[in-house]
Design a protein around this motif. Sequence first.
Motif, PDB file in Angstrom:
ATOM      1  N   CYS A 591       1.031  -1.507   0.172  1.00 28.78           N
ATOM      2  CA  CYS A 591       0.067   0.024   0.309  1.00 28.78           C
ATOM      3  C   CYS A 591       1.022   0.717  -0.074  1.00 28.78           C
ATOM      4  O   CYS A 591       2.253   1.547   0.657  1.00 28.78           O
ATOM      5  CB  CYS A 591      -0.684  -0.317   1.300  1.00 28.78           C
ATOM      6  SG  CYS A 591      -2.135  -1.012   1.156  1.00 28.78           S
ATOM      7  N   ALA A 592       0.472   2.421  -0.084  1.00 28.91           N
ATOM      8  CA  ALA A 592       0.956   3.864  -0.226  1.00 28.91           C
ATOM      9  C   ALA A 592       0.288   4.252   1.185  1.00 28.91           C
ATOM     10  O   ALA A 592      -0.629   4.291   1.541  1.00 28.91           O
ATOM     11  CB  ALA A 592       0.160   5.057  -1.350  1.00 28.91           C
ATOM     12  N   MET A 593       1.431   4.736   2.129  1.00 26.89           N
ATOM     13  CA  MET A 593       1.456   4.549   3.276  1.00 26.89           C
ATOM     14  C   MET A 593       2.213   6.456   4.004  1.00 26.89           C
ATOM     15  O   MET A 593       2.530   6.571   2.271  1.00 26.89           O
ATOM     16  CB  MET A 593       1.927   3.595   4.201  1.00 26.89           C
ATOM     17  CG  MET A 593       1.906   2.286   4.019  1.00 26.89           C
ATOM     18  SD  MET A 593       0.066   1.345   4.770  1.00 26.89           S
ATOM     19  CE  MET A 593       0.331   1.685   6.773  1.00 26.89           C
ATOM     20  N   ALA A 594       0.970   6.789   4.723  1.00 30.06           N
ATOM     21  CA  ALA A 594       0.877   7.444   5.483  1.00 30.06           C
ATOM     22  C   ALA A 594       1.320   7.868   6.714  1.00 30.06           C
ATOM     23  O   ALA A 594       0.831   7.034   7.173  1.00 30.06           O
ATOM     24  CB  ALA A 594      -0.096   8.614   4.930  1.00 30.06           C
ATOM     25  N   LEU A 595       2.501   8.259   7.229  1.00 27.19           N
ATOM     26  CA  LEU A 595       2.535   9.015   8.821  1.00 27.19           C
ATOM     27  C   LEU A 595       1.669   9.812   9.249  1.00 27.19           C
ATOM     28  O   LEU A 595       1.670  11.203   8.755  1.00 27.19           O
ATOM     29  CB  LEU A 595       4.262   9.000   8.751  1.00 27.19           C
ATOM     30  CG  LEU A 595       5.034   9.387  10.156  1.00 27.19           C
ATOM     31  CD1 LEU A 595       4.597   8.078  10.707  1.00 27.19           C
ATOM     32  CD2 LEU A 595       5.803   9.844  10.581  1.00 27.19           C
TER      33      LEU A 595
END
Length: 696
Positions: A591-595
Amino acid sequence: MRTRVTADPLAVVRNLGVLAHVDAGKTTVTERILYLTGATYKRGEVHDGTTVTDFDPQERDRGITIFAAAVSCDWDGHRINLIDTPGHVDFSDEVERSLRVLDGAVAVFDAVAGVEPQSESVWRRADRYGVPRVAFVNKMDRAGADLDAAVASIRARLHPAPLVVQLPIGREDGFRGVVDLVRMRALVWDAGRPVREEPVPRELVEEAWRRRGLLEEAVAELHPGVLEEFCAVPADPARGAAVSEATLVRALRELTLAGTGVIVLCGAAYRDRGVEPLLDAVVAYLPSPLDVPAAAHAADPAAPLVALAFKVSATATGRLTYARLYSGTLRKGDVVLDAGAGRTERVGRILRVQADRHAEVDRAVAGDIVALAGPRSARAGATLCAPDAPVVLEPPGSAEPVVSVAVEARRSTDAGRLAAALARLAEEDPSLSVRADAETGQTLLSGMGELHLEVAAEKLRRDHGLAVTVGRPQVAYRETVARGVSGVLYRHVKQDGGAGQFAHVVLDVEPLDGEGFEFRSSVTGGRVPREYVRAVEAGCRDALAAGPLGGHPVTGLRVTLTDGATHPKDSSELAFRAAGRLGLREALRSCAMALLEPVAEVTVTVPDDAAGAVLGDLAARRGRVSGSATRAGTGPGPGPVGGPVGGPVGGTVGGTVVVTAVVPLAELFGYATRLRSRTQGRGTFTTRPAGYAPAP
């Protein structure tokens, strides 16, 4: 102190808390209550470090309430069990645990500032637990004090129907009393003398009757009985009243208990003005244990024991468990069941609590708040009940820690003592957590804020005699899914002799609006049995503990089990739980993850000549300003004594600017020092959690 005989012992009990924003004066209100009721013989002062409820050395050094403290007193034939709660946002969990066991509360507001961020936060918590309240607008003797403005902020920000039952006599430094609009009398305080009852001052008679009419109208809008009398009986030209005193008092109590309205009183607690009518309002309008709907059926000393532990404290003489009894009678030596843990505990002693002093009693009954010596393992939130009548009460909620520091003993020989001390801290305060960092091996102490962790570290030094090194605070990040994936296949096969493990799952992962985790299954035809679906969900929840970006907890995603397969011999719940855990980990890596980082709403109050520098500093800290307002300053002299509330005060001599912004929590470390330097010590700020936001 007045006395009155009442038949039902539970009807004369009031379990209440004092809630407020930091520095609104709630500890001073508590001290004046204890003095007026005869519980103490000397007024305690926060600035002198002589208060009864702020007895911890750190509270006296810092001048703030850190730990909820319970005290008891008597007024008008009633027993008042009172809990003074912290006002600082870092200790909001203390407020949460106290509210869970209270029947009513006094909300204290600053007459100049009105509703402040933390007072709004504790008000919402009281709403959640359905705790009836009365409001006390304190510091009416301060320059710029304005009852009408404070009431307007209560109406705008808290959204109850404020029912103002008093009119101030005098303004600011000239504040000397109030007009009781219910009984139409004046209550006046002279320096060093008790309250004196007088007729309403002649210059305030017209304004008092006008406000009595406004009070009647406000109550009539909410209460059918008052509306009927208000419409049927024309106002008495001689009195100006359409509703009788008895009807109005009864309606005010019913509206308070229902949470439909909140009675507003005012005073200046530091100068001993307004506290007696506040105590009368507590007795007249706040509920007894018999009036609390959730416990009304059980508030019986003859019923089986049901109590809720809400605080654990370690003292020099041993461990104390603070508990509220909802039903039954508890005697010294009784054996009780910790229903959640399934363990029995023996109660060695029962103590009436007066902050840090205790008086031993032989028994406690429904409605009491006491401390118990003897239980060794009951934690805050545990239900203590009769062993032959088990029941579990809903425990108070607990927020997740957002700031962590590394803690280590300076002497290697103290490592074992440090571990035991940290475990005791976490037991006393559930909002603290202790864990070992898997990568560095460091011991991490996590809490609600920088001050919270400073207080915990100081307790290690003072109470446990440990020399410790504390690292720089680090915020608790989260990870979330920015763009999901579909059809991630994971096959878990393990064969090492004997029965093997086999599980086959296919997962879809997508972002979820907001925080949290949602799991669902679209498998048809029984390809994955129901018990295995539950095991896959449990495995997915296991995988949320560490995300692929930096090992932070994962939130804000939906996982759908779309397909799967089983083996007739080797499939098991254990295998499918492992497949769920490992399969979601593999999916998250695709997945494209975000912090996400924790953010706080910051309210900064500064002189208007320093506003530009403060705004620039907030922008440099990645803050997003959401609002600002200017408060005009006031001249040195108060307005006319007895003048109307909200009237002119004096000339403007320079105002203050109140700026509200949302700032990443990581950028607020050390902000207090920076703000003082930029405003020559004249700026102040408060914070409250505002959730999580994407990090750059």
